[in-house]
Design an enzyme around this catalytic site. Structure first.
Site: not given
Lengths: 182, 228
Positions: B100, B139, B149, B152, B154
């Site tokens: 991110y 990640y 994780r 995905h 959000h």
């Protein structure tokens, strides 16, 4: 009936994506006296929650629900993240009381949603901007009953600056705020 | 009042395998109240709040982002199957490397200068949306040993009423990491499949982008007047 989509945490990586420019200044169609709702969000051991998304939705001073926008943002909605000290601040107008469908009176209040890492669902509640004796007939105050718990939802007017209302939110443990299921 | 047993669909607040819930989940039961008339109303997002280009996450940079391009389509409905019209949908996600562009992301993976991982749109009159992006990478995270994780995206939804407000995550079919993800696993079994998109090739772009479909359902008539 279709099953609702399950909630998931907002996670730690939202700030830049979800925050609005001046999201802590709530807009309304009309002008009026401005107030500030501010405080800190704490976890179960009293540590500040520095990565919460804090959203507010409220009536205007006449108790009318905002339905418009200023061309760029909706009226009546506040959106900020907490800072390193867990602090949020919403600069807004005093919400007026409003009536429910059964004629019941909702005391001056702001509906609050808190999202954060570690919260698999939003925490929702209502903060009252009126003293205890003025909210006793409010539907949520009646549902809570217990005065000690109800006090966790009352913002305290700052004795030195009456335009500031202070409300700290403890998510868990001693002084835990009342959260609601709508 | 007959209601969908939301406890069977939504995760609990306290889910000890997801460590951060332990100090943040309330210990007292929620107080159940009817939504106030304020809460069955909601904020109005002006049309110009979003630009059409914000539904395409792949065109922000000087060239295409790295990764597997994808088109995601779907509808936002209420529990009664009615479309949730002209409502704000916000998305954010990691890049194809699982990184991110956020200061607290310390994963040692490259940023992509051509990918910000952020978008928003308003649903149309049928509650439909269409998003163009790249498949996010998995990640690692510190929750538990060897924790990763699953990929995905959000989602943040406003619906047409404050009481419908929802933040959630969409996952990908067949991902083996779903089985070890406490955030996904926190959802009761009856609800898990509702978070997984389905492959829908025909909504992709031939030779360019894979297609996926994912519908979202927001709470319904109890919270909102009919037909909003």
């Amino acid at each position: 009936m279709a099953k609702p989509t399950p909630s998931q945490t907002v996670g730690p990586f939202f700030a830049r994506e979800l925050l609005w420019k001046d999201g802590g200044t709530v807009l309304f169609a009309g002008r009026g006296e401005r107030i500030t709702l501010t405080g800190c969000v704490f976890d179960g051991v009293g540590a500040p929650i520095f990565d919460a998304l804090f959203e507010t939705w409220q009536a205007d001073p006449a108790g009318t629900f905002p339905s418009g926008d200023d061309g760029a943002r909706p009226y009546g909605y506040g959106r900020v993240s907490t800072d390193r000290d867990g602090r949020y601040a919403i600069e807004t107008m005093m919400p007026g009381p409003f009536k429910g469908p059964g004629g019941e009176t909702y005391a001056p209040q702001i509906s609050v949603s808190i999202f954060a890492r570690g919260l698999l669902k939003a925490l929702r509640t209502r903060v009252f901007l009126a003293p205890l004796d003025a909210i006793k007939d409010d539907p949520l105050a009646r549902a809570i009953g217990d005065t000690t718990r109800l006090r966790t939802l009352i913002a305290a007017r700052d004795p030195r600056d009456p335009k500031i209302y202070r409300w700290d939110v403890r998510l868990r443990g001693a002084g835990e705020a009342v959260f609601i299921e709508l | 009042m007959a209601e969908t047993p939301v406890a069977d669909i939504h995760p609990p607040y306290l889910y000890p395998d997801y460590n951060s819930t332990r100090l943040r989940a309330p210990s007292q039961p929620l107080v159940r109240v009817a939504p106030s008339p304020l809460e069955t109303a909601g904020p109005a997002f002006p049309k110009q709040f979003v630009k059409d280009s914000e539904a395409d996450l792949t065109t922000w940079g000087r060239s295409a982002p790295l990764g597997e391009k994808m088109v995601l389509v779907g509808r936002v409905l209420d529990e009664g199957g009615r479309p949730v019209r002209r409502s704000l949908v916000e998305v954010w996600q990691a890049n194809a490397s699982g990184k991110y562009p956020h200061p607290v992301d310390d994963h040692d993976a490259p940023l992509d200068p051509n990918f910000l991982g952020k978008g928003q749109l308003l649903t149309d009159d049928e509650g439909r949306y269409r998003l163009v992006t790249v498949k996010p990478g998995a990640y690692p995270w510190q929750n538990h040993a060897f924790g990763w994780r699953p990929a995905h995206i959000h989602f943040s939804l406003f619906g047409n009423a404050y009481a419908q407000r929802l933040i959630t995550q969409m996952f990908f079919p067949g991902d083996p990491l779903l089985a070890i993800d406490p955030i996904f696993q926190s959802v009761p079994e009856a609800g898990r499949s509702l978070l997984i998109a389905v492959l829908d090739l025909e909504h992709g772009i031939e030779g360019v982008a894979l297609g996926y479909r994912w519908d979202m359902v927001l709470r319904g008539p109890r919270a909102t007047p009919m037909g909003v």
